[in-house]
Every structure is written in C-alpha cells, then in structure tokens.
Motif scaffolding. Sequence first.
Motif: not given
Length: 434
Positions: A292-300
């Motif tokens: 739902x809420x996780x974006x690619x920037x946070x993953x990186x």
Amino acid sequence: MATAKTTNGRAGSRPSSSTLRTVHELFLAGEVDADDLSSSVRPVVAQSWERSRAVGVDPDLNGARPAEALAAAARLRDTHPLAPALPVIRRLLVNDAIDSGVVVAVSAADGTLLWVEGDPNACRRAEAMNFVPGADWSERGAGTNAPGTALALDRELQIHGSEHFSRIVQPWSCTAAPVHDPTTGALLGAIDLTGDAQVASSQTLALVRATAVAVENHLALLRVAGIGPEPATRKPHLVVLGGDRPRWVTSDAYGHLQATYLTGRHADILVLLSRHPEGLSADHLAVLLDDKDLDVVTVRAEMSRLRKVIGAENLGSRPYRLLAPITSDIGEVFDALDAGDVEAALDRYSGPLLRQSVSPAVARLRTALSTTLREAVLAESRRGRADLLRRWLDLPEGRDDRDGWQALRDCSGLNAVVRAQARGHLAGIDYELG
C-alpha cells in the motif's frame, strides 16, 4: 553433596552413578529443573540436559537418529577437511584402541559421525546405540554426549556414564575435543574417545586435546605445502525464526561468531532476497514489503542502510540480490522438509517467521512454512510418529491446535498418561472456545 567442578568440562568431586540416574529421572519427569541440579550435577551437564529437553530429544530413543544415508556420509568423508588428517588420528588414537575396549570417532561440525573405528567388540556394542558413520550425534540429535556437546559449546568435554541425556548411552563414558581450521578458526568437527569409565580420565582428556592440536598442525603444514584443503569459512547465517530478535551471524578471521541484530525491515528484506536468488527490483521489493504505502525511494534508502549493516560485498543492486551464499534457519527448515526429514525440520524450527512483520510476502511465507510443517507432522503421526506430533504441540503454534491434540489422543501406542494429557488439553480448548 560436593558440587562438581566444570572449569575444563572435568568433574571434581562427582556424585555416584546411582545418584545421577535418580536425578536424571526426576529431571525427565519434570520434578526438578536445571536450577535444582546444582548440588548433584555439573552445571555444564545440567545446562546440556536443559537444552536437550528444550529441543525435544527423546531420552528413550534407541540411539541417535540417522542423519543421512550411509552413502551420503561416505561422500561427506571423501570431501571433508579432516580427511587428510585421518592418518594422524589413527596413529595417535586408533592403533592403541584396537584391543582396549575403546571406540574412536571423528565427527563433522554438525555432529554427523564420519569415522568410527577402534576395538572391534566395542564398535559392535556401539552399533546398538547407532554410534555409526552417518548418524547424527549433535546435542540436538542425541542429547548430552561428549562429541555433540563439545561441538555445541566449542570446547573440550568429558561426559561420565549417567550424565548422558539418553538412557541407552549411559553405560558409556566419553571424552571429546573440537578441531578447528588452522587458518580461519572455523569449527571443522570433533575427535571423541568412547568406552568405559576409564575413558573419562584426565589423562584421556590430555591425549584427545593433544590429538586435536596435532591434527590442526598437520592441516596447517599441508596448507603451507600447497597440498592441504582450502581454508574452511563460515557462510553468513540469517536467524529469523522464533521469539528472539532477528540477526545476521558472521565469523571473524579466527572463527569467532559475531551477531548483528537487524531491524524488522532489514530482516524482511533479507528473508525475501534469500528466497529470491534471482534478485528483486526496487518496485517488486516495495510491493512485497508493503502493498500500500511503501515507495521506491524508501526501499532504496533501506537498501543503502542494509548494505552498511551486512557489508557491501554481500548485497548487489539492479536487481537487488545477495552476492554470496548464505544459510538461514528458515532455509534449513524448508530444505529438511524438501528432503522428507520432518524430524530435522522440527529440530530447526524454533517458532514462527518474523512474528511482528507486517510485510504481506513475509506473512505468506510464515503461513506457508508453519502450515507445511504442521501437515508433515500430522502425516508422520499417522505413520506412528506420535513423538513428532507431541513436539509440534509443545510449540506456541500447537498449544491451541485442536485437530493436532485430537490426532494425538487417537494415536495408537500411546501410554495412558499421554492420552489423558491429550484428552485434558482438548477439554481445556473446548471450554475456552465455549
């Protein structure tokens, strides 16, 4: 009664065998615990009994359970780092054991017996308790015993008669010492002498210790000459099952273990990468971690932090993937299930996968692992393995498993007490459910 000393795994003033047997039976019956044993059992033994009971070792098991087929053990012997040192062990120990009533055993680091040689009559007697090549004599597989407990503690050790956890082993005494890779310090296995009470003497301990040193020196000389085995290294190990904090376990150049505790998100990522050796894109990883809420920037950003925790040499990108082989407790359970070894899977299963994780992919994996293990245990119980079912029901997931308790109640061959316990537990579940 004088308390036994444990500075070197040796006994100072030891209780009699009859006293030890009495205390052992009281411990197995649950009438005393490890804290109550200090006046009659060496602490190193009491702690080993506690570990043996906690992992569900059966004290009435007719010897240690087989680890693999004998053919697999033969293949392991051919490639094992200790194989080049076998002539040294034979010269220092086996040759003098031929007519002395003593068995000499060499085990791998996981407790699998590789070579069992010595007095022919003693070797035949040892076969009755499955003290043979290919058998698992780790502490988790056979309970308190010198080679298995020496490996568990990574120290030399003597176990006297009734100090053994399994009743069938109690007529024997044994002395064992671990052997390490001379370059990295990684644990390679253990050397053990098994026989009568004389085997657990200070002289025997010195002999086994000296043999372990001689083996390590022999391997070092072979390596200098360019003809020895490659240095043994430990793969990083991921621990994510059970109630303890998830951690990344590595070893330094001397083989000393180092555990790095992980955040929940980092543990999630490592579990997913371990199950996807082909790698995952940032977009795919984001969906697996949080749909739902996780974006690619946070993953990186998380991957950048994780790289600092486990080392850049272990983590690749585009796609994100593990660059070197690792082991994990969840992988060991799945591998054991794939091999059809339900008992080994239970040995390695300490509880649910990352219980606090909110990742949908981890939750799916948690359910798949728990359900697969449960169904495998129930299938084994229908083949007469009620002991495996009892171990499952002792886990937190099994305590309210009504179908599991009903299956235990209906198992053939149960004694009256266990059947009564199953009926009582079922009644408690039904009362709670209304």
